[in-house]
Design a protein around this motif. Structure first.
Motif, PDB file in Angstrom:
ATOM      1  N   HIS A  23     -16.493  41.976  -6.297  1.00  0.00           N
ATOM      2  CA  HIS A  23     -15.607  41.235  -5.391  1.00  0.00           C
ATOM      3  C   HIS A  23     -14.810  42.204  -4.536  1.00  0.00           C
ATOM      4  N   ASN A  24     -14.364  43.305  -5.133  1.00  0.00           N
ATOM      5  CA  ASN A  24     -13.559  44.278  -4.405  1.00  0.00           C
ATOM      6  C   ASN A  24     -14.379  45.114  -3.426  1.00  0.00           C
ATOM      7  N   LEU A  25     -15.700  45.155  -3.577  1.00  0.00           N
ATOM      8  CA  LEU A  25     -16.514  45.925  -2.645  1.00  0.00           C
ATOM      9  C   LEU A  25     -16.400  45.365  -1.228  1.00  0.00           C
ATOM     10  N   ARG A  26     -16.512  44.092  -1.097  1.00  0.00           N
ATOM     11  CA  ARG A  26     -16.289  43.432   0.192  1.00  0.00           C
ATOM     12  C   ARG A  26     -15.895  41.993  -0.098  1.00  0.00           C
ATOM     13  N   PRO A  27     -14.595  41.779  -0.291  1.00  0.00           N
ATOM     14  CA  PRO A  27     -14.149  40.430  -0.619  1.00  0.00           C
ATOM     15  C   PRO A  27     -14.452  39.451   0.520  1.00  0.00           C
ATOM     16  N   SER A  28     -14.914  38.287   0.181  1.00  0.00           N
ATOM     17  CA  SER A  28     -15.259  37.291   1.199  1.00  0.00           C
ATOM     18  C   SER A  28     -14.056  36.897   2.033  1.00  0.00           C
ATOM     19  N   ILE A  29     -12.862  36.977   1.461  1.00  0.00           N
ATOM     20  CA  ILE A  29     -11.655  36.631   2.215  1.00  0.00           C
ATOM     21  C   ILE A  29     -11.483  37.561   3.417  1.00  0.00           C
ATOM     22  N   LEU A  35      -8.066  40.806   7.801  1.00  0.00           N
ATOM     23  CA  LEU A  35      -7.458  41.918   7.092  1.00  0.00           C
ATOM     24  C   LEU A  35      -6.166  41.552   6.373  1.00  0.00           C
ATOM     25  N   VAL A  36      -5.256  40.909   7.066  1.00  0.00           N
ATOM     26  CA  VAL A  36      -3.946  40.638   6.466  1.00  0.00           C
ATOM     27  C   VAL A  36      -4.072  39.717   5.251  1.00  0.00           C
ATOM     28  N   SER A  37      -4.873  38.682   5.360  1.00  0.00           N
ATOM     29  CA  SER A  37      -5.068  37.777   4.221  1.00  0.00           C
ATOM     30  C   SER A  37      -5.731  38.490   3.049  1.00  0.00           C
ATOM     31  N   ALA A  38      -6.714  39.341   3.341  1.00  0.00           N
ATOM     32  CA  ALA A  38      -7.391  40.077   2.275  1.00  0.00           C
ATOM     33  C   ALA A  38      -6.427  41.045   1.600  1.00  0.00           C
ATOM     34  N   VAL A  39      -5.583  41.709   2.380  1.00  0.00           N
ATOM     35  CA  VAL A  39      -4.599  42.641   1.808  1.00  0.00           C
ATOM     36  C   VAL A  39      -3.565  41.876   0.997  1.00  0.00           C
ATOM     37  N   LEU A  65     -10.052  42.322  14.135  1.00  0.00           N
ATOM     38  CA  LEU A  65     -10.616  43.646  14.337  1.00  0.00           C
ATOM     39  C   LEU A  65     -12.101  43.591  14.024  1.00  0.00           C
ATOM     40  N   LEU A  66     -12.841  44.569  14.485  1.00  0.00           N
ATOM     41  CA  LEU A  66     -14.258  44.626  14.132  1.00  0.00           C
ATOM     42  C   LEU A  66     -14.398  44.686  12.612  1.00  0.00           C
ATOM     43  N   PRO A  67     -15.435  44.082  12.049  1.00  0.00           N
ATOM     44  CA  PRO A  67     -15.598  44.059  10.588  1.00  0.00           C
ATOM     45  C   PRO A  67     -15.554  45.436   9.949  1.00  0.00           C
ATOM     46  N   GLU A  68     -16.171  46.435  10.582  1.00  0.00           N
ATOM     47  CA  GLU A  68     -16.167  47.772   9.987  1.00  0.00           C
ATOM     48  C   GLU A  68     -14.771  48.407  10.013  1.00  0.00           C
ATOM     49  N   VAL A  69     -13.955  48.065  11.011  1.00  0.00           N
ATOM     50  CA  VAL A  69     -12.582  48.570  11.063  1.00  0.00           C
ATOM     51  C   VAL A  69     -11.756  47.885   9.981  1.00  0.00           C
ATOM     52  N   GLU A  70     -11.891  46.563   9.876  1.00  0.00           N
ATOM     53  CA  GLU A  70     -11.156  45.837   8.834  1.00  0.00           C
ATOM     54  C   GLU A  70     -11.524  46.351   7.445  1.00  0.00           C
ATOM     55  N   LEU A  71     -12.810  46.575   7.206  1.00  0.00           N
ATOM     56  CA  LEU A  71     -13.238  47.060   5.895  1.00  0.00           C
ATOM     57  C   LEU A  71     -12.680  48.457   5.621  1.00  0.00           C
ATOM     58  N   SER A  72     -12.716  49.333   6.602  1.00  0.00           N
ATOM     59  CA  SER A  72     -12.181  50.686   6.403  1.00  0.00           C
ATOM     60  C   SER A  72     -10.687  50.657   6.093  1.00  0.00           C
ATOM     61  N   VAL A  73      -9.935  49.875   6.839  1.00  0.00           N
ATOM     62  CA  VAL A  73      -8.486  49.792   6.604  1.00  0.00           C
ATOM     63  C   VAL A  73      -8.224  49.163   5.236  1.00  0.00           C
ATOM     64  N   PHE A  74      -8.985  48.139   4.882  1.00  0.00           N
ATOM     65  CA  PHE A  74      -8.865  47.526   3.564  1.00  0.00           C
ATOM     66  C   PHE A  74      -9.101  48.558   2.462  1.00  0.00           C
ATOM     67  N   ARG A  75     -10.159  49.367   2.606  1.00  0.00           N
ATOM     68  CA  ARG A  75     -10.490  50.396   1.617  1.00  0.00           C
ATOM     69  C   ARG A  75      -9.393  51.462   1.520  1.00  0.00           C
ATOM     70  N   ILE A  76      -8.818  51.836   2.648  1.00  0.00           N
ATOM     71  CA  ILE A  76      -7.738  52.825   2.658  1.00  0.00           C
ATOM     72  C   ILE A  76      -6.546  52.294   1.872  1.00  0.00           C
ATOM     73  N   ILE A  77      -6.172  51.053   2.129  1.00  0.00           N
ATOM     74  CA  ILE A  77      -5.047  50.443   1.416  1.00  0.00           C
ATOM     75  C   ILE A  77      -5.379  50.299  -0.062  1.00  0.00           C
ATOM     76  N   GLN A  78      -6.610  49.908  -0.364  1.00  0.00           N
ATOM     77  CA  GLN A  78      -7.050  49.777  -1.752  1.00  0.00           C
ATOM     78  C   GLN A  78      -6.921  51.106  -2.492  1.00  0.00           C
ATOM     79  N   GLU A  79      -7.327  52.195  -1.858  1.00  0.00           N
ATOM     80  CA  GLU A  79      -7.227  53.516  -2.482  1.00  0.00           C
ATOM     81  C   GLU A  79      -5.766  53.913  -2.678  1.00  0.00           C
ATOM     82  N   ALA A  80      -4.918  53.583  -1.710  1.00  0.00           N
ATOM     83  CA  ALA A  80      -3.489  53.883  -1.851  1.00  0.00           C
ATOM     84  C   ALA A  80      -2.902  53.133  -3.042  1.00  0.00           C
ATOM     85  N   LEU A  81      -3.253  51.862  -3.194  1.00  0.00           N
ATOM     86  CA  LEU A  81      -2.759  51.086  -4.338  1.00  0.00           C
ATOM     87  C   LEU A  81      -3.296  51.662  -5.647  1.00  0.00           C
TER      88      LEU A  81
END
Length: 172
Positions: A23-29, A35-39, A65-81
């Protein structure tokens, strides 16, 4: 029967963990609501799992944002958490996501123990995880900058600035 019961319990826990990871690899949300809802969802799960309170502040984006940008930012935040959970001993975290002019700005600040950046660099060079270097690399591929502000017993603040050229926006 005890061994069988223990094995069954272990199997159920493993299945739950595989589902959580997939689920965390690419959450459907992320695809459905952005991005904001997924975060927000990730922060709620993070607080439930760690008991670290997260204060999320975000601005509404006029477009996705483009899907690849949203995914990258999501992953960055995920790693920070993940870093906060594993290393900081924090009790609170403030996360801000906003679009300002033509940039996406992300700030992640915890009240944890912080670290000595020189000693940490030596440790990172021997470590196998992604951590801050991985986040910096992801930000760089988006043409942005990542700045880490920290000191021992002063917490950590990660500041991310990503330019949002017209190519990075989509009209979803």
């Amino acid at each position: 029967w005890k061994d069988l019961s223990d094995a069954w319990t272990l199997l159920e826990q493993s299945i739950h963990e595989v589902r959580r990871v997939s689920h965390n690899l690419r959450p459907s949300i992320l695809d459905d609501l952005g991005l904001v809802s997924a975060v927000r969802n990730m922060c709620e799960e993070f607080t439930e799992r760690t008991q670290i309170k997260v204060k999320l502040k975000s601005s509404r984006f006029p477009s996705r944002l483009l899907p690849e940008v949203e995914l990258s930012v999501f992953r960055i935040i995920q790693e920070a958490l993940n870093n906060v959970e594993q290393h900081s001993r924090a009790t609170q975290l403030a996360l801000q996501i906003q679009k300002k002019n033509s940039h996406l700005l992300v700030s992640i600040k915890d009240n944890g123990r912080g670290f000595d950046t020189h000693a940490s660099y030596k440790q990172r060079s021997r470590a196998k995880g992604f951590g801050i270097d991985g986040m910096r690399e992801r930000v760089s591929t988006l043409g942005g900058n990542l700045n880490v502000q920290t000191a021992t017993n002063k917490g950590v603040q990660i500041l991310i600035e990503i330019p949002l050229q017209k190519a990075a926006l989509t009209a979803k």
